[in-house]
Design a protein around this motif. Sequence first.
Motif, PDB file in Angstrom:
ATOM      1  N   ALA A 101       0.728  -1.202  -0.022  1.00  0.00           N
ATOM      2  CA  ALA A 101       0.110   0.107   0.004  1.00  0.00           C
ATOM      3  C   ALA A 101       0.872   1.112  -0.074  1.00  0.00           C
ATOM      4  O   ALA A 101       0.728   2.272  -0.847  1.00  0.00           O
ATOM      5  CB  ALA A 101      -0.882   0.097   1.311  1.00  0.00           C
ATOM      6  N   VAL A 102       1.805   1.380   0.932  1.00  0.00           N
ATOM      7  CA  VAL A 102       3.025   2.413   1.007  1.00  0.00           C
ATOM      8  C   VAL A 102       3.447   2.739  -0.347  1.00  0.00           C
ATOM      9  O   VAL A 102       3.789   3.711  -1.012  1.00  0.00           O
ATOM     10  CB  VAL A 102       3.752   2.303   2.008  1.00  0.00           C
ATOM     11  N   ALA A 103       4.089   1.506  -1.203  1.00  0.00           N
ATOM     12  CA  ALA A 103       4.682   1.572  -2.437  1.00  0.00           C
ATOM     13  C   ALA A 103       3.804   2.103  -3.425  1.00  0.00           C
ATOM     14  O   ALA A 103       4.355   3.090  -4.307  1.00  0.00           O
ATOM     15  CB  ALA A 103       5.220   0.175  -2.830  1.00  0.00           C
ATOM     16  N   LEU A 104       2.576   1.913  -3.277  1.00  0.00           N
ATOM     17  CA  LEU A 104       1.389   2.459  -4.313  1.00  0.00           C
ATOM     18  C   LEU A 104       1.358   3.844  -4.234  1.00  0.00           C
ATOM     19  O   LEU A 104       1.340   4.663  -5.223  1.00  0.00           O
ATOM     20  CB  LEU A 104       0.116   1.795  -4.089  1.00  0.00           C
ATOM     21  N   VAL A 105       1.354   4.217  -3.109  1.00  0.00           N
ATOM     22  CA  VAL A 105       0.936   5.718  -2.623  1.00  0.00           C
ATOM     23  C   VAL A 105       2.452   6.614  -3.229  1.00  0.00           C
ATOM     24  O   VAL A 105       2.380   7.466  -3.725  1.00  0.00           O
ATOM     25  CB  VAL A 105       0.540   6.018  -1.399  1.00  0.00           C
ATOM     26  N   ALA A 106       3.311   5.975  -2.645  1.00  0.00           N
ATOM     27  CA  ALA A 106       4.786   6.493  -2.992  1.00  0.00           C
ATOM     28  C   ALA A 106       5.002   6.811  -4.429  1.00  0.00           C
ATOM     29  O   ALA A 106       5.616   7.664  -4.883  1.00  0.00           O
ATOM     30  CB  ALA A 106       5.920   5.910  -2.074  1.00  0.00           C
ATOM     31  N   SER A 107       4.816   5.686  -5.185  1.00  0.00           N
ATOM     32  CA  SER A 107       4.970   5.829  -6.507  1.00  0.00           C
ATOM     33  C   SER A 107       4.089   6.841  -7.094  1.00  0.00           C
ATOM     34  O   SER A 107       4.569   7.525  -8.034  1.00  0.00           O
ATOM     35  CB  SER A 107       4.648   4.312  -7.223  1.00  0.00           C
TER      36      SER A 107
END
Length: 364
Positions: A283-289
Motif C-alpha cells: 500500500a505504501v509503495a503504491l502511494v509513494a509511486s
Amino acid sequence: MENTHVKTRAAIAGAPGNPSPADLVGNTPVLWVPELWTGGERGFWAKLEGYNPGGIKDRPALHMIEQARLRGELKPGRAVIESTSGTLGLGLALAGVVYHHPVILVSDPGMEPLIHRLLRAYGAQVETVTTPHPTGGWQQARRRRVHELLAEHPGAYCPDQYGNPDNVSAYAGLAQELLDQLDRLDILVCSVGTGGHSAGVFRALCRRWPALRLVGVDTVGSTIFGQPARPRLMRGLGSSIHPRNVAYGAFSEVHWVAPGEAVWGCRRLATGRYATGGWSVGAVALVASWLARSEPAGTQIGAIFPDGPERYFDTIYNDAYCAEHGLLEAKPEPEPDEITHPGEAEVVRWTRCTNVVDPAGVFA
C-alpha cells in the motif's frame, strides 16, 4: 550509526558488555525504488525495516519495555501482556528474551499460522479471542481480554501500543538513520495502524527538514481517518478503534488502499526490485509511486516499509488465496479517487483526501 540504547539494555538486562539480540535491531538499509507503473526514472527511497529480526515494531517493543523497567512500572520477572496482530508480538517476544520477562499475547483468528508458531517458539504464550467486539471489532475484543489477563497476573504490565507515548519516541533512532542516509526528504509516506512510527519519525525529521510533508496510508474499512469500520483483510495497518498516538495534525493527506491494490504493489516490488513485504509495504509503495509521478521533478520522497515478505507466504504470495479473495486482477487505476472530506463517501478502492480530521472529535 551507534545504537544509543545498547549499553542501557545490556546493563538492565543483567548482562553488561555482552552482545544482545537487541543489537540486531536498527541500521536498516534504504533502497531506491522506481515508481511501480512504468519503472521510469522517478521513484522514492524505501526504508527496509524488514531487515530487523521481527520487523519495524522491534524498535517500540524494546523501547517500551526498557522505559517501563526504568520507571519501575515493570518489575523483574513480571509478565508483559499485550494485544497484537503479529509484528508487535514478535518485538515483544524479543524484548521478553532480552529482559527475561514472560510474554502473553492476545490475538485473533486473522493471525498468520507462521507468526503464531514463531511466537510460541520464541517463548510467548498466545491467546486467541474468538468473537469480535460489536463496535470495536477484533482489536477491542483483544484489548478486553488483555484487561482480564492483567487482573489475573498481579504486577503484569501492558505496553498499550495504541496510546503509549514511548511507542512514538521509540522511532527517533529510525529517523536519525534516515538523516544519516539521505541528503533531503520533501515527503514521508507511512502506513498508519497504532500511529507510532508515522508520528515518531515525522516529528524527529521535522527538526532537520521543517517543510517535510507527511502522507498517511490506511486500508479501506478502517476507522482511523473517519471511514466506517468494516471487516478488513489486510493486517498491520488500519484499525477499528481510534489510537491516541495518531498525530492527525501532522498529515497533509491520507490515502485508503484496497487489498488487491496492495497485492499488486507487493508483487510489482518483488519483480522489479527484489524487495517487498506485506500489506503495508504494498500500500505504501503504491502511494509513494503515485507521488513520484505526480509531484514536481526533483521532489525527494521517502517511504517506510515496515516488514518483509516472509509471513505472507500463504496470503499475498499464495495465488490460490489471492484468487479466492479476488485479489489477482486488482491492478489499481493510475489515479486515485478523490474525496473532499472523510465523511463524504465510503471508499472501496484507492482514494485520496487532503482534509485530514480526528474522527473522535469530528464524527463522535
